[in-house]
Design an enzyme around this catalytic site. Sequence first.
Site, PDB file in Angstrom:
ATOM      1  CG  ASP A 234     -10.243  -0.261   5.333  1.00 19.95           C
ATOM      2  OD1 ASP A 234     -10.051  -0.611   4.154  1.00 19.95           O
ATOM      3  OD2 ASP A 234      -9.473  -0.549   6.261  1.00 19.95           O
TER       4      ASP A 234
ATOM      5  CE  LYS B  71      -3.797  -2.374   2.314  1.00 15.39           C
ATOM      6  NZ  LYS B  71      -4.437  -2.816   3.541  1.00 15.39           N
TER       7      LYS B  71
ATOM      8  CD  GLN C 258      -3.626  -4.592   6.517  1.00 12.59           C
ATOM      9  OE1 GLN C 258      -3.802  -3.512   5.959  1.00 12.59           O
ATOM     10  NE2 GLN C 258      -3.888  -5.736   5.928  1.00 12.59           N
TER      11      GLN C 258
HETATM   12  N1  GUN Z   1      -6.835  -6.897   5.869  1.00 11.81           N
HETATM   13  C1  GUN Z   1      -7.040  -7.534   4.704  1.00 11.81           C
HETATM   14  N2  GUN Z   1      -7.696  -6.729   3.822  1.00 11.81           N
HETATM   15  C2  GUN Z   1      -7.905  -5.557   4.465  1.00 11.81           C
HETATM   16  C3  GUN Z   1      -8.538  -4.338   4.091  1.00 11.81           C
HETATM   17  O1  GUN Z   1      -9.058  -4.157   2.964  1.00 11.81           O
HETATM   18  N3  GUN Z   1      -8.559  -3.366   5.038  1.00 11.81           N
HETATM   19  C4  GUN Z   1      -8.018  -3.542   6.273  1.00 11.81           C
HETATM   20  N4  GUN Z   1      -8.095  -2.524   7.137  1.00 11.81           N
HETATM   21  N5  GUN Z   1      -7.428  -4.656   6.654  1.00 11.81           N
HETATM   22  C5  GUN Z   1      -7.372  -5.660   5.749  1.00 11.81           C
END
Ligand code: GUN
Length: 278
Positions: free
Chosen positions: A116, A49, A93
């Site tokens: 998110d 990311k 995360q």
């Molecule tokens: N863990 C796996 N995919 C995601 C996601 O799209 N957002 C977050 N915050 N954690 C994740």
Amino acid sequence: MTVILDGKKLRDKIFEDLKVKVANMSVKPSLAVILAGDDPSSKIYVNNKKKCAEKLGINSIIINYPSTVTENELLEKIQELNNDKNINAILVQLPLPVHIDKFKIIDAITPEKDVDGLTTYNSGKLFSGEKPYVYPCTPKGILLLLDEYGIEIEGKHAVVIGRSNLVGKPVAQMLLNKNATVTQCHSKTKNLSDITKTADILISAVGKKVVGENMLKSNCVVIDVGIFRDENGNLSGDVDFETVSKTASYITPVPGGVGPMTIASLMLNTVKLTEACR
Ligand code: GUN
């Protein structure tokens, strides 16, 4: 002929547009990612990311905590980021260490910075058919991919396997909001293949090989969200690509399908939240 839904290609196209957009913004977007614990996959995702953000001219910081972090430490950091005018988007995360209440942590993020779309405010908006600040990244990526290939949703029977807050529930709701007839399946669903055989669009998001030969009707659109290592250590999706791709009309590969679209959506959401801030 089966068409491969190429998430990488669409991601690259979105990135090209975003690069130009970000270069012309008066405020440089800033994304803060909180990573607690040492889950190896999470570390890879988070670094990925950051790399993508940097490529696009988006500021990105990763805030690392050991797996022994307390709820209070996380809550204090989120409060600090909520109040920081230089941060536009916050991502915690998942998964979090088991002793942490993930709902409490996620809900501490101010909805205007919830990149998110997972806070109660934003998911409440989504589930009531209103507009959240942003939509959850993977579901948004899936809908962008369907749209890119001109796949109609209205009136179609969409079967979603999985009911996570990250993917299964929001994607089902987003399809419903677009007038699909949606069936949500999960680990306790009986006679799964009787249901999947009636799907026009199948979305599987469970992280296990659950969709195999003879489970779908011809010309079904197949979206595979799963990505995991199988018993031989090979990357695999929820769908047996080899057999299912013979009869599907469209299908996502793993890797290269939904994964790149999740990152593309995260970047789109970061920019959107930054624009809404001004
Ligand atoms: N863990 C796996 N995919 C995601 C996601 O799209 N957002 C977050 N915050 N954690 C994740």
